[in-house]
Motif scaffolding. Structure first.
Motif, PDB file in Angstrom:
ATOM      1  N   TYR A  85     -56.338 173.916 -50.656  1.00 14.96           N
ATOM      2  CA  TYR A  85     -57.141 172.899 -49.967  1.00 14.96           C
ATOM      3  C   TYR A  85     -57.252 171.652 -50.842  1.00 14.96           C
ATOM      4  CZ  TYR A  85     -61.321 170.607 -48.099  1.00 14.96           C
ATOM      5  OH  TYR A  85     -62.213 169.689 -47.602  1.00 14.96           O
ATOM      6  N   SER A  86     -57.534 171.846 -52.122  1.00 16.49           N
ATOM      7  CA  SER A  86     -57.682 170.720 -53.044  1.00 16.49           C
ATOM      8  C   SER A  86     -56.389 169.921 -53.155  1.00 16.49           C
ATOM      9  CB  SER A  86     -58.091 171.211 -54.439  1.00 16.49           C
ATOM     10  OG  SER A  86     -59.327 171.861 -54.392  1.00 16.49           O
ATOM     11  N   LEU A  87     -55.261 170.614 -53.220  1.00 15.62           N
ATOM     12  CA  LEU A  87     -53.972 169.927 -53.315  1.00 15.62           C
ATOM     13  C   LEU A  87     -53.690 169.125 -52.048  1.00 15.62           C
ATOM     14  CD1 LEU A  87     -51.858 172.721 -55.035  1.00 15.62           C
ATOM     15  CD2 LEU A  87     -52.708 170.612 -56.078  1.00 15.62           C
ATOM     16  N   GLN A  88     -54.000 169.703 -50.891  1.00 15.95           N
ATOM     17  CA  GLN A  88     -53.788 168.975 -49.636  1.00 15.95           C
ATOM     18  C   GLN A  88     -54.713 167.762 -49.561  1.00 15.95           C
ATOM     19  OE1 GLN A  88     -51.386 169.083 -47.480  1.00 15.95           O
ATOM     20  NE2 GLN A  88     -52.263 167.558 -46.120  1.00 15.95           N
ATOM     21  N   LYS A  89     -55.965 167.924 -49.958  1.00 15.64           N
ATOM     22  CA  LYS A  89     -56.905 166.790 -49.961  1.00 15.64           C
ATOM     23  C   LYS A  89     -56.437 165.702 -50.916  1.00 15.64           C
ATOM     24  CE  LYS A  89     -59.587 167.819 -46.752  1.00 15.64           C
ATOM     25  NZ  LYS A  89     -59.502 167.005 -45.547  1.00 15.64           N
ATOM     26  N   ARG A  90     -55.869 166.101 -52.056  1.00 11.80           N
ATOM     27  CA  ARG A  90     -55.295 165.129 -52.993  1.00 11.80           C
ATOM     28  C   ARG A  90     -54.169 164.353 -52.319  1.00 11.80           C
ATOM     29  NH1 ARG A  90     -51.414 166.655 -57.066  1.00 11.80           N
ATOM     30  NH2 ARG A  90     -50.511 167.783 -55.334  1.00 11.80           N
ATOM     31  N   ASN A  91     -53.290 165.080 -51.613  1.00 10.63           N
ATOM     32  CA  ASN A  91     -52.183 164.421 -50.923  1.00 10.63           C
ATOM     33  C   ASN A  91     -52.689 163.452 -49.866  1.00 10.63           C
ATOM     34  OD1 ASN A  91     -50.374 165.843 -52.481  1.00 10.63           O
ATOM     35  ND2 ASN A  91     -49.902 167.348 -50.909  1.00 10.63           N
ATOM     36  N   GLU A  92     -53.695 163.865 -49.114  1.00  4.95           N
ATOM     37  CA  GLU A  92     -54.257 163.004 -48.070  1.00  4.95           C
ATOM     38  C   GLU A  92     -54.891 161.757 -48.677  1.00  4.95           C
ATOM     39  OE1 GLU A  92     -56.876 165.455 -45.698  1.00  4.95           O
ATOM     40  OE2 GLU A  92     -55.224 166.775 -45.107  1.00  4.95           O
ATOM     41  N   ALA A  93     -55.593 161.921 -49.790  1.00  3.94           N
ATOM     42  CA  ALA A  93     -56.205 160.770 -50.461  1.00  3.94           C
ATOM     43  C   ALA A  93     -55.131 159.821 -50.980  1.00  3.94           C
ATOM     44  CB  ALA A  93     -57.104 161.238 -51.601  1.00  3.94           C
ATOM     45  N   LEU A  94     -54.075 160.379 -51.535  1.00  9.42           N
ATOM     46  CA  LEU A  94     -52.960 159.576 -52.038  1.00  9.42           C
ATOM     47  C   LEU A  94     -52.330 158.784 -50.897  1.00  9.42           C
ATOM     48  CD1 LEU A  94     -50.400 160.698 -54.622  1.00  9.42           C
ATOM     49  CD2 LEU A  94     -49.599 159.615 -52.565  1.00  9.42           C
ATOM     50  N   VAL A  95     -52.034 159.458 -49.800  1.00  7.07           N
ATOM     51  CA  VAL A  95     -51.429 158.794 -48.636  1.00  7.07           C
ATOM     52  C   VAL A  95     -52.352 157.693 -48.113  1.00  7.07           C
ATOM     53  CG1 VAL A  95     -50.765 159.144 -46.214  1.00  7.07           C
ATOM     54  CG2 VAL A  95     -49.939 160.718 -47.980  1.00  7.07           C
ATOM     55  N   GLY A  96     -53.648 157.915 -48.223  1.00  6.59           N
ATOM     56  CA  GLY A  96     -54.612 156.946 -47.716  1.00  6.59           C
ATOM     57  C   GLY A  96     -54.670 155.631 -48.471  1.00  6.59           C
ATOM     58  N   VAL A  97     -54.102 155.581 -49.677  1.00  6.58           N
ATOM     59  CA  VAL A  97     -54.182 154.345 -50.465  1.00  6.58           C
ATOM     60  C   VAL A  97     -52.831 153.678 -50.727  1.00  6.58           C
ATOM     61  CG1 VAL A  97     -56.328 155.048 -51.595  1.00  6.58           C
ATOM     62  CG2 VAL A  97     -54.131 155.536 -52.708  1.00  6.58           C
TER      63      VAL A  97
END
Length: 137
Positions: A85-97
């Motif tokens: 979950y943490s890795l996916q959230k990291r990816n989503e945050a990265l994509v968001g910026v």
């Protein structure tokens, strides 16, 4: 190779999730450009603070050295209770910026695949890179 892409895209920041291997090669490429006088920032998007604690010591040292030179360090989750979950959230945050996502992927099912799919579904342009063209250390 990463430096060429960053210069071609006139990037002002390189954002990385700091995974072992390609993510760190990317980070070092951003730092090299910065050392050469280019106006570029290194931004890290980490899943949680203890992210590298189970890695080999050599990898932990490289990780810390890169973080010491980063312009911004972001922690997406407060704890590693659910690593996937943490890795996916990291990816989503990265994509968001990011404005574009440089994606080095060999086609296998992986977190990279999920990150690419997330970016694509959110309209983030992809810059695909064949992993066979990357020199990793």
């Amino acid at each position: 190779m990463f430096k060429k892409v960053l210069l071609k895209e006139k990037a002002t920041a390189g954002v990385t999730g700091m995974a072992l291997g390609t993510d760190q090669v990317f980070a070092m490429s951003v730092l090299e450009l910065k050392e050469q006088g280019y106006d570029i920032k290194l931004v890290t998007m980490l899943p949680f603070k203890e992210y590298s604690c189970k890695w080999p010591m050599e990898s932990q040292i490289l990780f810390k050295n890169i973080l010491d030179k980063a312009d911004r360090i972001n922690y997406v989750c407060s704890s590693p209770l659910n690593v996937g979950y943490s890795l996916q959230k990291r990816n989503e945050a990265l994509v968001g910026v990011v404005r574009k996502l440089i994606c080095v992927w060999d086609g296998s099912p992986s977190g990279t695949k999920r990150c690419i799919e997330y970016a694509d579904s959110n309209g983030v342009p992809l810059i695909p890179v064949n992993p066979r063209t990357i020199e990793l250390f």
